[in-house]
Write a protein that holds these residues in place. Structure first.
Motif, short mmCIF file in Angstrom:
data_model
loop_
_atom_site.label_atom_id
_atom_site.label_comp_id
_atom_site.label_asym_id
_atom_site.label_seq_id
_atom_site.Cartn_x
_atom_site.Cartn_y
_atom_site.Cartn_z
N ASP A 51 0.80 -1.20 0.01
CA ASP A 51 0.06 -0.14 -0.26
C ASP A 51 0.73 1.15 0.20
OD1 ASP A 51 -2.67 -1.24 0.39
OD2 ASP A 51 -1.90 -1.86 2.24
N VAL A 52 1.76 1.33 0.78
CA VAL A 52 2.78 2.58 0.84
C VAL A 52 4.08 1.93 0.93
CG1 VAL A 52 0.89 3.98 1.93
CG2 VAL A 52 2.53 2.58 3.48
N ILE A 53 5.00 2.94 0.57
CA ILE A 53 6.60 2.69 0.57
C ILE A 53 6.91 3.88 1.42
CG2 ILE A 53 8.56 2.51 -0.58
CD1 ILE A 53 7.38 1.34 -2.94
N ALA A 54 7.68 3.30 2.58
CA ALA A 54 8.17 4.42 3.48
C ALA A 54 9.88 4.82 3.01
CB ALA A 54 8.30 4.07 4.87
N GLY A 55 9.97 5.78 2.68
CA GLY A 55 11.37 6.26 2.23
C GLY A 55 12.05 7.05 3.38
N ILE A 56 13.23 6.84 3.68
CA ILE A 56 13.99 7.47 4.31
C ILE A 56 14.92 8.60 3.82
CG2 ILE A 56 15.86 7.24 6.31
CD1 ILE A 56 15.00 4.09 6.37
N GLU A 57 14.89 9.89 4.42
CA GLU A 57 15.51 10.88 3.96
C GLU A 57 17.18 10.75 4.01
OE1 GLU A 57 14.18 14.67 5.82
OE2 GLU A 57 15.58 15.73 4.55
N ALA A 58 17.84 11.24 3.00
CA ALA A 58 17.33 11.92 1.82
C ALA A 58 17.08 10.94 0.54
CB ALA A 58 18.34 13.03 1.64
N ARG A 59 18.42 10.18 0.57
CA ARG A 59 18.70 9.23 -0.62
C ARG A 59 17.62 8.22 -0.81
NH1 ARG A 59 24.45 7.54 0.73
NH2 ARG A 59 23.90 8.40 2.48
N GLY A 60 17.18 7.71 0.51
CA GLY A 60 15.88 6.65 0.46
C GLY A 60 14.72 7.30 -0.33
N PHE A 61 14.54 8.65 -0.37
CA PHE A 61 13.26 9.24 -1.06
C PHE A 61 13.32 8.89 -2.55
CE2 PHE A 61 12.51 13.03 1.99
CZ PHE A 61 11.99 12.23 2.74
N LEU A 62 14.64 9.10 -3.16
CA LEU A 62 14.74 8.84 -4.56
C LEU A 62 14.48 7.43 -5.03
CD1 LEU A 62 18.17 10.53 -4.44
CD2 LEU A 62 16.32 11.65 -5.38
N PHE A 63 14.36 6.40 -4.09
CA PHE A 63 14.07 5.15 -4.47
C PHE A 63 12.68 4.88 -4.23
CE2 PHE A 63 18.71 5.16 -4.16
CZ PHE A 63 18.98 4.20 -5.42
N ALA A 64 12.13 5.37 -3.01
CA ALA A 64 10.89 5.34 -2.59
C ALA A 64 9.76 5.79 -3.76
CB ALA A 64 10.57 5.96 -1.27
N ALA A 65 10.21 6.79 -4.06
CA ALA A 65 9.15 7.78 -4.92
C ALA A 65 9.04 6.94 -6.37
CB ALA A 65 9.43 9.02 -5.09
N ALA A 66 10.01 6.75 -6.78
CA ALA A 66 10.07 5.77 -8.17
C ALA A 66 9.60 4.44 -8.01
CB ALA A 66 11.52 5.76 -8.66
N LEU A 67 9.89 3.88 -6.74
CA LEU A 67 9.44 2.60 -6.69
C LEU A 67 7.88 2.55 -6.55
CD1 LEU A 67 11.92 0.91 -4.38
CD2 LEU A 67 11.33 -0.04 -6.62
N ALA A 68 7.48 3.50 -5.63
CA ALA A 68 5.94 3.51 -5.41
C ALA A 68 5.14 3.75 -6.80
CB ALA A 68 5.93 4.75 -4.25
N TYR A 69 5.72 4.68 -7.54
CA TYR A 69 4.99 4.80 -8.65
C TYR A 69 5.17 3.52 -9.45
CZ TYR A 69 3.64 6.93 -13.31
OH TYR A 69 3.14 7.43 -14.34
N LYS A 70 6.02 2.90 -9.66
CA LYS A 70 6.26 1.69 -10.38
C LYS A 70 5.13 0.56 -10.06
CE LYS A 70 8.70 -1.13 -13.27
NZ LYS A 70 9.01 -0.86 -14.62
N LEU A 71 5.10 0.38 -8.44
CA LEU A 71 4.31 -0.76 -7.62
C LEU A 71 3.14 -0.18 -7.36
CD1 LEU A 71 7.05 -1.94 -5.40
CD2 LEU A 71 6.39 -3.14 -7.24
N GLY A 72 2.45 0.94 -7.94
CA GLY A 72 1.25 1.61 -7.67
C GLY A 72 0.93 1.67 -6.29
N ALA A 73 1.94 2.11 -5.37
CA ALA A 73 1.74 2.43 -4.05
C ALA A 73 2.05 3.93 -3.73
CB ALA A 73 2.84 1.78 -3.16
#
Ligand SMILES: O=P(O)(O)OC[C@H]1O[C@H](OP(=O)(O)OP(=O)(O)O)[C@H](O)[C@@H]1O
Ligand SMILES: Nc1ncnc2[nH]cnc12
Length: 171
Positions: A51-73
């Protein structure tokens, strides 16, 4: 995957003497390697009903947003202190190079949601362990922990036992 590993740059003595910093900037700025990394991590977590991807600031954000888009989360931000505007839960933890705190909005995750936590690098595991503890404030289901890279010599994985953990590469 070797090309992803090879493009990560070693920077000695950053941010402190004695730390060998794995700089992922070259992987991010190259359109082929960034795309390949996101696709490969997404493939590891496909069909998990996240449902949701929790990304950790700062570099984690870059992966979290792209992955969430790809996985529909959706995406949830886990931020350094004082950055989130609404009511927060907070945790202080030990880092490879000091101590830090992280915060999350108190309404970031709903009861019963499936959460994937994402970060770029697993080093000592202190950050991810703290984030897992932070998420105990919610009645959520932690599906697992996804990293781009693991620094195995720091044994961070030992702190995270009991959780499904994926990484694209190990140093
Ligand atoms: O496993 P650990 O020893 O806890 O270390 C891993 C953490 O360290 C780095 O973050 P950093 O605090 O350097 O923040 P940044 O992403 O803002 O550069 C990295 O992005 C992880 O979040
Ligand atoms: N050595 C390291 N390289 C890159 N990111 C890190 N985060 C914690 N330790 C790190």
């Amino acid at each position: 995957m070797e090309n992803l590993k090879n493009i990560i740059r070693d920077v000695p003595d950053f941010p402190k003497p004695g730390i060998l910093f794995k700089d992922i900037a070259p992987l991010l700025q190259n359109k082929e390697t960034f795309h390949q990394a996101i696709d490969a991590i997404a493939a590891q977590w496909a069909n998990q009903h996240i449902d949701v991807i929790a990304g950790i600031e700062a570099r984690g954000f870059l992966f979290a947003a792209a992955l969430a888009y790809k996985l529909g989360a959706g995406v949830v931000m886990i931020r350094k202190p004082g950055k989130l505007p609404y009511k927060t839960y907070s945790i202080t933890y030990q880092l490879e190079y000091g101590t830090d705190s992280l915060e999350i909005h108190q309404d970031a995750v709903a009861s019963g949601q499936n959460v994937l936590i994402v970060d770029d690098v697993l080093a000592t595991g202190g950050t991810m362990k703290a984030v897992i503890e932070l998420l105990q404030n919610f009645n959520a289901n932690i599906c697992g922990l996804a990293f781009l890279a693991e620094l195995a010599f720091l044994n961070g994985r030992e702190k995270l036992s009991g959780h499904k953990l994926t990484t694209l590469m190990t140093f």
